[in-house]
Design a protein around this motif. Sequence first.
Motif, PDB file in Angstrom:
ATOM      1  N   GLY A 145      -8.044  -7.601   5.637  1.00 38.76           N
ATOM      2  CA  GLY A 145      -8.095  -6.727   4.467  1.00 38.76           C
ATOM      3  C   GLY A 145      -7.562  -7.353   3.199  1.00 38.76           C
ATOM      4  N   ILE A 146      -7.233  -8.645   3.267  1.00 36.43           N
ATOM      5  CA  ILE A 146      -6.736  -9.367   2.096  1.00 36.43           C
ATOM      6  C   ILE A 146      -7.831 -10.300   1.611  1.00 36.43           C
ATOM      7  N   SER A 147      -8.357 -10.002   0.445  1.00 39.57           N
ATOM      8  CA  SER A 147      -9.428 -10.826  -0.098  1.00 39.57           C
ATOM      9  C   SER A 147      -8.907 -12.184  -0.547  1.00 39.57           C
ATOM     10  N   GLN A 148      -9.698 -13.214  -0.258  1.00 35.58           N
ATOM     11  CA  GLN A 148      -9.380 -14.556  -0.756  1.00 35.58           C
ATOM     12  C   GLN A 148     -10.344 -14.954  -1.859  1.00 35.58           C
TER      13      GLN A 148
ATOM     14  N   PRO B  14     -11.567 -14.401  -5.645  1.00 38.14           N
ATOM     15  CA  PRO B  14     -11.272 -13.763  -6.926  1.00 38.14           C
ATOM     16  C   PRO B  14     -12.387 -12.814  -7.351  1.00 38.14           C
ATOM     17  N   GLY B  15     -11.999 -11.649  -7.783  1.00 34.62           N
ATOM     18  CA  GLY B  15     -12.981 -10.648  -8.196  1.00 34.62           C
ATOM     19  C   GLY B  15     -13.291  -9.639  -7.107  1.00 34.62           C
ATOM     20  N   THR B  16     -12.816  -9.921  -5.899  1.00 39.69           N
ATOM     21  CA  THR B  16     -13.036  -9.017  -4.768  1.00 39.69           C
ATOM     22  C   THR B  16     -11.717  -8.357  -4.404  1.00 39.69           C
ATOM     23  N   PRO B  17     -11.690  -7.036  -4.290  1.00 41.66           N
ATOM     24  CA  PRO B  17     -10.404  -6.372  -4.024  1.00 41.66           C
ATOM     25  C   PRO B  17      -9.934  -6.510  -2.581  1.00 41.66           C
ATOM     26  N   SER B  18      -8.637  -6.582  -2.419  1.00 40.70           N
ATOM     27  CA  SER B  18      -8.038  -6.399  -1.103  1.00 40.70           C
ATOM     28  C   SER B  18      -8.084  -4.919  -0.778  1.00 40.70           C
ATOM     29  N   LEU B  19      -8.260  -4.613   0.505  1.00 41.59           N
ATOM     30  CA  LEU B  19      -8.377  -3.219   0.923  1.00 41.59           C
ATOM     31  C   LEU B  19      -7.239  -2.784   1.847  1.00 41.59           C
ATOM     32  N   ALA B  20      -6.458  -3.745   2.335  1.00 37.85           N
ATOM     33  CA  ALA B  20      -5.401  -3.431   3.290  1.00 37.85           C
ATOM     34  C   ALA B  20      -4.382  -2.469   2.695  1.00 37.85           C
ATOM     35  N   GLY B  21      -4.203  -1.343   3.332  1.00 39.39           N
ATOM     36  CA  GLY B  21      -3.196  -0.387   2.894  1.00 39.39           C
ATOM     37  C   GLY B  21      -3.625   0.462   1.713  1.00 39.39           C
ATOM     38  N   GLN B  22      -4.865   0.323   1.310  1.00 37.19           N
ATOM     39  CA  GLN B  22      -5.339   1.107   0.161  1.00 37.19           C
ATOM     40  C   GLN B  22      -5.482   2.582   0.548  1.00 37.19           C
ATOM     41  N   ASP B  23      -5.360   3.448  -0.431  1.00 34.77           N
ATOM     42  CA  ASP B  23      -5.471   4.887  -0.202  1.00 34.77           C
ATOM     43  C   ASP B  23      -6.789   5.228   0.504  1.00 34.77           C
ATOM     44  N   ARG B  24      -6.679   5.967   1.582  1.00 34.95           N
ATOM     45  CA  ARG B  24      -7.839   6.250   2.429  1.00 34.95           C
ATOM     46  C   ARG B  24      -8.913   7.076   1.702  1.00 34.95           C
ATOM     47  N   ASN B  25      -8.485   8.126   1.044  1.00 33.54           N
ATOM     48  CA  ASN B  25      -9.462   8.973   0.351  1.00 33.54           C
ATOM     49  C   ASN B  25     -10.150   8.228  -0.791  1.00 33.54           C
ATOM     50  N   TYR B  26      -9.383   7.349  -1.432  1.00 28.89           N
ATOM     51  CA  TYR B  26      -9.993   6.533  -2.490  1.00 28.89           C
ATOM     52  C   TYR B  26     -11.080   5.633  -1.915  1.00 28.89           C
ATOM     53  N   LEU B  27     -10.796   4.994  -0.783  1.00 29.21           N
ATOM     54  CA  LEU B  27     -11.790   4.108  -0.164  1.00 29.21           C
ATOM     55  C   LEU B  27     -13.051   4.883   0.219  1.00 29.21           C
ATOM     56  N   GLU B  28     -12.850   6.086   0.755  1.00 27.60           N
ATOM     57  CA  GLU B  28     -14.012   6.921   1.095  1.00 27.60           C
ATOM     58  C   GLU B  28     -14.839   7.231  -0.152  1.00 27.60           C
ATOM     59  N   THR B  29     -14.151   7.690  -1.180  1.00 25.24           N
ATOM     60  CA  THR B  29     -14.856   8.060  -2.414  1.00 25.24           C
ATOM     61  C   THR B  29     -15.624   6.876  -2.989  1.00 25.24           C
ATOM     62  N   ALA B  30     -14.983   5.691  -2.949  1.00 25.36           N
ATOM     63  CA  ALA B  30     -15.641   4.494  -3.481  1.00 25.36           C
ATOM     64  C   ALA B  30     -16.893   4.170  -2.660  1.00 25.36           C
ATOM     65  N   LEU B  31     -16.784   4.275  -1.335  1.00 24.66           N
ATOM     66  CA  LEU B  31     -17.942   3.954  -0.482  1.00 24.66           C
ATOM     67  C   LEU B  31     -19.082   4.953  -0.689  1.00 24.66           C
TER      68      LEU B  31
END
Lengths: 121, 121
Positions: free
Chosen positions: B49-52, B54-71
């Motif tokens: 979940g850690i992006s290597q 640049p320009g791509t977000p890491s997702l590890a530990g990100q707010d669950r509802n936010y990730l759903e909404t984004a998807l």
Amino acid sequence: MKINEQPVLTWIVLLLASSGTSAAGSQTADIGQGQKRAAVCFACHGEDGISQIPGTPSLAGQDRNYLETALYAYRGGQKRQDPTMNAMAQPLSDSDIINIAAYFSEMVPMYAGGQRGACGD
Amino acid sequence: MKINEQPVLTWIVLLLASSGTSAAGSQTADIGQGQKRAAVCFACHGEDGISQIPGTPSLAGQDRNYLETALYAYRGGQKRQDPTMNAMAQPLSDSDIINIAAYFSEMVPMYAGGQRGACGD
């Protein structure tokens, strides 16, 4: 010519991607200015970059170029449509975006379990 | 009636925001299914979940509802326009989105300095 164009393009893309500079170019970020300009973000994203509001992303430690790209997209209002963020990003200058992105990207992400500084998986 | 509507609405919004359920409702997430379905995300967002990139977000530990909404927004293609993410989200079912969001949100964010497990500010 055709044969050599692809590798050259690939290298250019890789070099740009790994440069670590802001998405806007070579402008140096001013973290202090970023902190001042980011004050308006704290109510939702947290003063420490850790959101306490479900549905709102934490920004602490997030990829800097990603944050810039997201803010440009919110400011533009086309590629990212969110009433709150479109309104928040509208008054930001390019420098504001670069500084805010740098400020949040330098923050320490929260550890698992919601405790900052509590080490361990 | 008008006087009382606003507080009631506020409470409903607050209750929904603090419920901790998925943005799609009360469906329980299946982390294991999320891990399987998220495999296609790893190339860019990192297996941890850690992006290597640049320009791509890491997702590890990100707010669950936010990730759903984004998807959901990437899948819809209107509120979030990004050629790569629109294409990646297109085949996802609602359950896929809920499971993937839960999977990444449960991961441990990377600590400052790029070292997972290296405690300290």
